[in-house]
Design an enzyme around this catalytic site. Structure first.
Site, PDB file in Angstrom:
ATOM      1  CB  THR A  80       5.582  -1.137   4.208  1.00  0.00           C
ATOM      2  OG1 THR A  80       4.292  -0.738   4.679  1.00  0.00           O
ATOM      3  CG2 THR A  80       5.843  -2.583   4.564  1.00  0.00           C
TER       4      THR A  80
ATOM      5  CG  ASP B 143      -3.829   2.313   5.722  1.00  0.00           C
ATOM      6  OD1 ASP B 143      -3.905   3.513   6.063  1.00  0.00           O
ATOM      7  OD2 ASP B 143      -3.259   1.456   6.421  1.00  0.00           O
TER       8      ASP B 143
ATOM      9  CE  LYS C 205       1.385  -1.983   4.029  1.00  0.00           C
ATOM     10  NZ  LYS C 205       1.915  -2.230   5.374  1.00  0.00           N
TER      11      LYS C 205
ATOM     12  CG  ASP D  47       1.974   1.980   3.683  1.00  0.00           C
ATOM     13  OD1 ASP D  47       3.028   1.357   3.454  1.00  0.00           O
ATOM     14  OD2 ASP D  47       1.262   1.740   4.670  1.00  0.00           O
TER      15      ASP D  47
ATOM     16  CG  ASN E  36      -2.076  -0.587   2.516  1.00  0.00           C
ATOM     17  OD1 ASN E  36      -2.630  -1.193   3.444  1.00  0.00           O
ATOM     18  ND2 ASN E  36      -1.099   0.269   2.714  1.00  0.00           N
TER      19      ASN E  36
END
Lengths: 412, 397
Positions: free
Chosen positions: A256, A238, A222, A220, A225
């Site tokens: 995402t 996260d 991005k 994840d 995070n």
């Protein structure tokens, strides 16, 4: 607390090169270390023990070589369950972020000892009902266990301890006062290449460690995070989708939309290679301010990801090296994707985009962060957005659910 | 400011992150670096070429700087800043935080105890033809192999929509099914509020109609997301084909999982690759490409330069050598051939011809080297057993 701990590292942890910052690699454990091992095995049982353990945490961190993170006795007791602790042992100061089934609070110890008054932490609270409803039970367990295993890495949030009560799960993490890279990126519109390179370099080391030392896919990546610590270094947070893969591929679609790799979208089974794809998207977004594939309709994003090449705008001008590394990461065929091909992360590090980067200096945080967050004191949270209060009404975690599910949460 | 390295200035011998290494002689005291950094940071915003990209309309002062010690009470979080324009940005690009998405976690049937098999609903050849036309151009289906495709076609289940005005999916609701229209007309409505509202205008605006052969609700095959529109039958006697996410994902997952394990177990049998680690084998398994050949195809030709190696996944093949009328060897499922091409450019020592229709998994020397580096260095880990040369007729004498 992160801010104080980091200041300490600047004075103590940075003398000389990598080898001098760490204990001798082959020396047998000293009696003292063995004692610590034994102590580590005993989990804090009472609230008081738990609080003392939490308060002690702040003195513990300076970067260890990746190979020693798991072995180091100082990290062994991090990330364990504290049976005695409860949310009542903390004062919830304010919300730092919210997710679909979690809320992260800035907290400090309730009734702290005088010397612990300044110490603050981030407490991630997950509602069992929501976790179950959203079918994320496996994911929260992966999150806890992966975080426990990687505690001590300089660019990954540290899970200090976890605990649970009737209807919630809690993960106590170090507080990273700089806020999200996302916030700085949106405010700046885009980053220049040296800023992008600085963050990308720290992320390369995170991925190298997760993939090659831990066998973990993060899944994840991005800007939302990535947090900044007080000195402007990255902390990856996260780990809700992080998973230990071993040598197997995995199948659950998660991530995402803008950052999903084609093999995830097409359910082909995916591996750690998805993180390199996402890093390509991330560098693109750093440099342009928006991701290469986007649409208000997610299906349109996915169609583009599986079929369209990454195109670059004329403005801002992006260097050939940056374009090349983005294209090499965002290669649909995994057997051609940089990071996944022979040499793995080492090959990434020698890409011209990172020419001149001294990777040991990156790891030991010797480069200065391009953005120094405006942090005024350890518990300053001005770098975080304000979030609305929690909804008062909450679906109860009833006895039937408890009976069916509580066993799944026993690791917390 | 000094030492900041920007595109165009990089490539000198300077530090790629702006030359501000804090190590060595610039060893700091506990407060020094912060104040120093702060000053430079402020300075940075005035003179650095970064100004262009850190130029916040509406805030004339420094970008990330100056909160230390100063009165920062008026400062919000970095993202509280509202852009006055989106110059250079794509129109309508959403600047907000993006939420993660996730499907329910599934484990491959083969690795768990249950005996799941995909549902099968019989269809006429005409129906199959129409369905193929409808779905196999879709990016969620276009890459499926024959086995997966036929399982998907079998799993689609009939859903009669007898009356006009029946809402098949409702905007804002959770979505679990994907639909293909077999018969009848459907209308799509979108309410700007994001979900179906009560009252006569609650459907929102009609944005499109779907006719036979069309499909809708594909996002539900990926994960459970709120429906983006309401779809309603526009006439009586409609008929849909429905496919749910769990069935779709399990079909894809189970067959991929089985094939991957099959490849890995094949690869374990190849002596040339015996020194590969598990990780490396799974890398190769991941990169193997499946190919099908009808009976009588010459898969490799004696004398040609070998470029790829093959695992026989199904079917039978025979090995011929020039001047010998009868096959010198017979291959069945699990056999491999042509692997010496990975090692050298020697011509193929024999031909391999498919006896039945065959399915092979293949990887070229290029791909192998790209993934694992030079084959020679892998070979050097332990000596390649010479006995294999006797077994393998393709080895150059």
């Amino acid at each position: 607390m992160a801010a104080t701990a980091l200041l300490q590292t600047t004075t103590t942890g940075r003398v000389g090169g990598p080898s001098s910052t760490t204990p001798s690699q082959n020396a047998p454990p000293t009696a003292e270390q063995k004692d610590k091992d034994n102590m580590a095995a005993a989990q804090p049982q009472t609230a008081e023990e738990g609080k003392q353990f939490v308060a002690r945490y702040s003195d513990q961190q300076h970067p260890l070589p990746p190979s020693e993170i798991q072995q180091d006795p100082r990290n062994k007791d991090l990330g364990r369950t504290s049976r005695g602790l409860s949310v009542r042992d903390f004062e919830l100061v304010r919300t730092l972020g919210t997710g679909t089934f979690a809320r992260v609070w800035l907290v400090r110890l309730a009734n702290p000892a005088e010397e612990d008054q300044e110490k603050v932490y981030a407490l991630k609270v997950l509602r069992k009902v929501e976790v179950i409803k959203l079918k994320q039970v496996d994911h929260v367990n992966h999150e806890r266990s992966v975080l426990a295993d990687v505690a001590g890495h300089p660019f990954i949030t540290t899970l200090i301890t976890s605990f649970s009560d009737h209807d919630s799960l809690y993960m106590l993490l170090d507080y990273c006062p700089g806020g999200e890279v996302f916030s700085y990126l949106r405010k700046a519109k885009r980053f220049d290449e040296h800023t992008a390179r600085f963050y990308a370099a720290e992320i390369v080391l995170i991925l190298e460690f997760l993939h090659e030392s831990e066998g973990v896919a993060y899944r994840d990546l991005k800007p939302e995070n990535l947090l900044l610590d007080a000195e402007g270094h990255i902390k990856l947070v996260d780990f809700g989708f992080a998973k230990r893969l071993g040598n197997r591929e995995t199948y659950t679609l998660c991530g995402t939309p803008e950052y999903l790799a084609p093999e995830v979208i097409q359910s082909m089974g995916h591996t750690t290679a998805v993180d390199w794809w996402a890093l390509g998207i991330l560098i693109y977004e750093f440099l342009t301010g928006y991701p290469p594939f986007w649409n208000s309709n997610p299906i349109e994003i996915y169609k583009q990801i599986v079929s369209k090449p990454v195109l670059f705008p004329t403005e801002p001008a992006i260097s050939p090296e940056a374009k090349d590394i983005i294209r090499q990461f965002c290669t649909v065929d995994r057997s051609h994707r940089l990071g996944n091909i022979s040499g793995r992360a080492e090959r990434v590090k020698s890409h011209p985009f990172f020419r001149g980067v001294y990777w040991d200096d990156v790891y030991y945080r010797k480069y200065r962060g391009p953005i120094i967050p405006p942090v005024r004191y350890p518990g300053d949270a001005q770098c975080f957005d304000q979030y609305p209060d929690e909804k008062a009404e909450r679906e109860p975690y009833d006895d039937a659910m408890k009976k069916q599910w509580d066993d799944h949460f026993k690791d917390f | 400011m000094s030492g900041n390295t920007f595109p165009g200035r990089r490539g000198t011998n300077s530090n790629p992150f702006s030359g501000s290494t804090l190590s060595g002689e610039s060893e700091q005291t506990s407060l020094g670096p912060i104040s120093k950094v702060m000053e430079e940071e402020e300075n940075d915003t005035v003179t650095s070429p970064a100004t262009a990209s850190f130029n916040f309309a509406g805030k004339g002062s420094s970008t990330f700087g100056s909160p230390f010690g100063g009165d920062a009470s008026g400062q919000g979080p970095p993202s509280s800043f509202k852009q006055s324009s989106t110059d250079g940005f794509p129109a309508h690009y959403g600047m907000g935080r993006r939420t993660s998405v996730s499907a329910e976690s599934l484990n491959p049937t083969a690795s768990s105890n249950d005996n799941w098999t995909p549902p099968f609903h019989r269809k006429t050849p005409d129906q199959i033809t129409r369905l193929k036309k409808s779905i196999f151009n879709n990016f969620l289906f276009s890459h499926l192999d024959d086995e997966q495709s036929s399982q998907i076609l079998g799993a689609l289940v009939e859903k009669p929509i007898p009356a006009k005005g029946i809402k098949v999916i409702t905007q804002g609701d959770q979505g679990d099914f994907f639909y293909v229209v077999e018969k009848g007309i459907f209308e799509i409505y979108v309410n700007p509020a994001g979900s179906l509202q009560p009252g006569p205008d609650g459907l929102g605006k009609k944005v499109a109609t779907i006719e036979p052969g069309g499909s809708f609700g594909e996002l539900a095959l990926m994960y459970n997301a709120p429906r983006a529109a309401t779809v309603m039958s526009a006439e009586p006697g409609c008929l849909l084909w429905a496919l749910d996410r769990i069935t779709f994902r399990r079909i894809l997952m189970d067959s991929t999982f089985q094939r991957r394990r099959l490849y890995e177990s094949f690869l374990e049998e190849v002596p040339l690759l015996s020194t590969l680690t598990k990780y490396e084998r799974s890398k190769i398994a991941d990169a193997l490409e499946t190919q099908k050949y009808p009976a009588g195809t010459t898969i490799i030709q004696e004398g040609d330069v070998g470029e790829a190696f093959y695992l026989l996944e199904s079917g039978e093949a025979e090995v011929y050598k020039k001047g010998t009328p009868n096959p010198v060897k017979h291959y069945t499922k699990g056999d491999y051939f042509g692997e010496l091409a990975l090692l050298n450019d020697a011509p193929r020592a024999a031909s391999v011809v498919s006896k039945t229709e065959v399915k092979v998994a293949t990887l070229g020397k290029d791909g192998f080297q790209r993934l694992l580096g030079p084959v020679e260095s892998i070979m050097r880990r332990t000596k390649y057993e010479p006995g294999v040369e006797v077994i393998d007729p393709l080895h150059k004498k």
